[in-house]
Design a protein around this motif. Structure first.
Motif, mmCIF file in Angstrom:
data_model
loop_
_atom_site.group_PDB
_atom_site.id
_atom_site.type_symbol
_atom_site.label_atom_id
_atom_site.label_comp_id
_atom_site.label_asym_id
_atom_site.label_seq_id
_atom_site.Cartn_x
_atom_site.Cartn_y
_atom_site.Cartn_z
ATOM 1 N N SER A 105 -36.958 -29.945 22.523
ATOM 2 C CA SER A 105 -37.442 -29.047 22.294
ATOM 3 C C SER A 105 -37.488 -27.837 23.699
ATOM 4 N N PRO A 106 -37.947 -26.740 24.133
ATOM 5 C CA PRO A 106 -39.290 -26.228 23.234
ATOM 6 C C PRO A 106 -37.426 -25.439 22.096
ATOM 7 N N PHE A 107 -38.503 -25.113 21.039
ATOM 8 C CA PHE A 107 -37.561 -24.633 19.416
ATOM 9 C C PHE A 107 -37.743 -23.644 19.087
ATOM 10 N N VAL A 108 -37.010 -22.951 18.924
ATOM 11 C CA VAL A 108 -37.326 -21.087 19.119
ATOM 12 C C VAL A 108 -36.305 -20.800 18.265
ATOM 13 N N ALA A 109 -36.535 -20.031 16.879
ATOM 14 C CA ALA A 109 -35.330 -19.207 15.552
ATOM 15 C C ALA A 109 -35.455 -17.641 16.076
ATOM 16 N N LEU A 110 -34.196 -17.636 15.830
ATOM 17 C CA LEU A 110 -34.062 -16.047 15.247
ATOM 18 C C LEU A 110 -33.372 -16.025 13.198
ATOM 19 N N ARG A 111 -34.210 -15.362 12.605
ATOM 20 C CA ARG A 111 -33.563 -15.667 11.348
ATOM 21 C C ARG A 111 -32.920 -14.220 11.325
ATOM 22 N N LEU A 166 -32.376 -21.702 17.073
ATOM 23 C CA LEU A 166 -31.996 -22.209 15.363
ATOM 24 C C LEU A 166 -31.678 -20.647 15.443
ATOM 25 N N LEU A 167 -30.875 -20.957 14.684
ATOM 26 C CA LEU A 167 -30.927 -19.695 13.459
ATOM 27 C C LEU A 167 -30.499 -19.841 12.178
ATOM 28 N N VAL A 168 -30.950 -19.205 12.196
ATOM 29 C CA VAL A 168 -31.846 -19.602 10.341
ATOM 30 C C VAL A 168 -30.962 -17.862 9.477
ATOM 31 N N PHE A 169 -29.944 -18.477 8.581
ATOM 32 C CA PHE A 169 -30.348 -17.728 8.055
ATOM 33 C C PHE A 169 -30.294 -17.613 6.201
ATOM 34 N N GLN A 170 -30.987 -17.333 6.143
ATOM 35 C CA GLN A 170 -32.266 -17.191 4.636
ATOM 36 C C GLN A 170 -31.674 -16.977 3.731
ATOM 37 N N PRO A 171 -31.183 -17.446 2.585
ATOM 38 C CA PRO A 171 -31.060 -16.507 1.611
ATOM 39 C C PRO A 171 -32.570 -16.293 0.765
ATOM 40 N N ALA A 172 -32.470 -15.318 -0.339
ATOM 41 C CA ALA A 172 -33.081 -14.607 -1.470
ATOM 42 C C ALA A 172 -34.309 -14.762 -0.440
ATOM 43 N N SER A 421 -31.589 -11.395 24.001
ATOM 44 C CA SER A 421 -32.553 -11.821 25.448
ATOM 45 C C SER A 421 -34.194 -12.696 24.915
ATOM 46 N N LEU A 422 -34.569 -12.475 23.405
ATOM 47 C CA LEU A 422 -36.305 -12.362 22.916
ATOM 48 C C LEU A 422 -35.858 -14.042 23.089
ATOM 49 N N ALA A 423 -34.846 -14.777 22.644
ATOM 50 C CA ALA A 423 -34.722 -16.402 22.754
ATOM 51 C C ALA A 423 -34.893 -17.257 23.892
ATOM 52 N N THR A 424 -33.782 -15.959 24.809
ATOM 53 C CA THR A 424 -32.996 -16.573 25.715
ATOM 54 C C THR A 424 -34.700 -16.931 27.003
#
Length: 445
Positions: A105-111, A166-172, A421-424
């Motif tokens: 932690s901390p954990f920040v995600a990008l989707r 976290l790199l979130v590659f989301q289906p559907a 930039s946002l995540a870093t």
């Protein structure tokens, strides 16, 4: 020393010499500008830009619908493997979640969403969809390319990160509730914040559109079957006409907004599907109607849902028909209101202003459209924004869900740089707050 380490070291020294000048952000404008400019320059490198374009065009040629993104997912995993990025797969059937940083932690995600639409592409170009009846007509192919571009930038500096991205590659995303299923998997349980973007066909390239609070409505679908008694159109007295009943129901449903809702509380009820009858002179046994309802609060949404059932069943009874209403939430889950976190909005404005300029940040007006990013933003702090791509010299850009939809690929570096930039800077802020807090406790002791 890497530029992120330099920023952190510089700030650590300053915290002992002076009080930070910004109340909301521990990083000052010069530090934010350094990070943002650096990432944008990296994203605009010819080799990285060409690579993102190639990724986007490959995905565009091979579109896949919700929960069918197997080849798309395979392409993403292959690229993550080449970068040496650890990932989990499968998540929610075809989803992929990559991890960059300390693993702590901390954990920040990008989707980024992955699915295409059931449309026949009408744009004639070298990389037109190869799959009849399927098309990336909402920019998800560009979203994937931008997140992979950000991943490449971030992975090269992974040892400098102060937490985990976290790199979130989301289906559907397109109606399948893929975000909801990813949350149910539990893989995002420890996420502190998440950022998502959508490329926009209405905003100029180099701009972003954003705001805090509710920005998109919650929505649901309904389907109703109205049953009567069929017969010859010449002797209607021997029938119970479900078409007449359905027509009265549709008119009455419009009164839910025009006469029951507060005019200042935006709501929508739309019937978009009507099926019944197959001959000019025959009254059918049943009619099926379907539509959508939308609202900007849970209370209004729940009230609409209840009244839709009451209006359909009771109006059918008035016309001597029976009616059943199905919301089919298993296949078409209700979408919550998309609400942008206020603190993340301030963080976004700081980063975007230093990268693009204050004049490039456009206020987003709330819309009745929906976005399943809302499931993420309901579970933990989230922020969703639009990335402009309009360039008048390149002709007209159609809005999403249009067979003539195009993407201006010049926007890809902006999306990749904003992601990075946002995540870093989010992780840096968290680290600096912890450092400052620990120092204050030490001073008191």
């Amino acid at each position: 020393m890497g530029f992120l380490k330099w920023v952190l070291a510089f700030f650590s020294l300053c915290t002992y010499l002076a009080t930070p000048t910004l109340s909301d952000s521990l990083l000052n404008k010069e530090e934010l500008a350094n990070i943002s400019t650096n990432f944008l320059n990296l994203a605009k490198r010819t080799d990285l830009f060409d690579w993102m374009v190639k990724i986007r065009r490959t995905i565009h040629e091979n579109p896949e619908l919700g929960f069918e993104e197997f080849e798309t997912s395979k392409l993403i995993r292959n690229e993550l493997d080449k970068m040496g990025i650890y990932y989990e797969y499968p998540v929610a059937v075809t989803g992929v979640v990559g991890f960059i940083g300390t693993g702590k932690s901390p954990f920040v995600a990008l989707r980024a969403d992955m699915d295409a639409l059931p449309l026949q592409e009408e744009v004639e170009w070298e990389h037109k969809s190869k799959i009849p009846g399927k098309m990336h007509a909402c920019g998800h192919d560009a979203h994937i390319a931008m997140l992979l571009g950000a991943a490449k930038i971030l992975q090269e500096r992974s040892t400098e990160l102060q937490g985990t991205i976290l790199l979130v590659f989301q289906p559907a995303e397109e109606g399948g509730g893929g975000a909801k299923k990813m949350l149910e998997s539990g893989i995002l349980d420890n996420v502190d914040a998440i950022f998502g973007l959508h490329i926009s066909a209405t905003c100029p390239i180099g701009t972003v559109t954003a705001n805090s609070g509710p920005i998109m409505a919650g929505s649901g679908f309904f389907e109703a079957v109205i049953k009567g008694k069929g017969g010859h159109a010449a002797i209607p007295q021997h029938t119970i006409d479900p078409i007449l009943a359905a027509s009265n129901i549709i008119v009455s449903l419009q009164h839910l907004v025009s006469r029951e809702a507060n005019p200042l509380d935006s709501q929508v009820v739309t019937v978009g599907m009507f099926k019944g009858g197959g001959a000019f002179n025959v009254i059918p046994d049943s009619v099926t109607i379907g539509g959508t309802f939308r609202a900007f609060s849970k209370e209004s949404f729940t009230q609409l849902k209840q009244r839709i059932v009451e209006v359909i069943t009771r109006q059918a009874a008035v016309q001597r028909c029976n009616a059943t209403v199905d919301f089919d939430t298993k296949n078409r889950p209700f979408y919550p209101v998309t609400v942008n976190n206020k603190a993340l909005h301030e963080h976004f404005r700081d980063v975007a202003a230093q990268m693009l300029g204050n004049d490039k940040i456009i206020e987003k007006k709330p819309t009745m459209g929906t976005e399943d990013f809302s499931f993420f933003a309901e579970a933990f702090p989230g922020y969703f924004y639009l990335l402009g791509m309009v360039d008048e010299t390149k002709g007209r850009f159609e809005s999403g869900h249009n067979p003539f939809y195009r993407v201006n690929e010049d926007a890809l570096p902006y999306g990749a740089a904003l992601h990075a930039s946002l995540a870093t800077t989010y992780l840096l802020e968290r680290q600096l707050k912890t450092t400052t807090h620990d120092r204050n406790v030490h001073d008191e002791l």
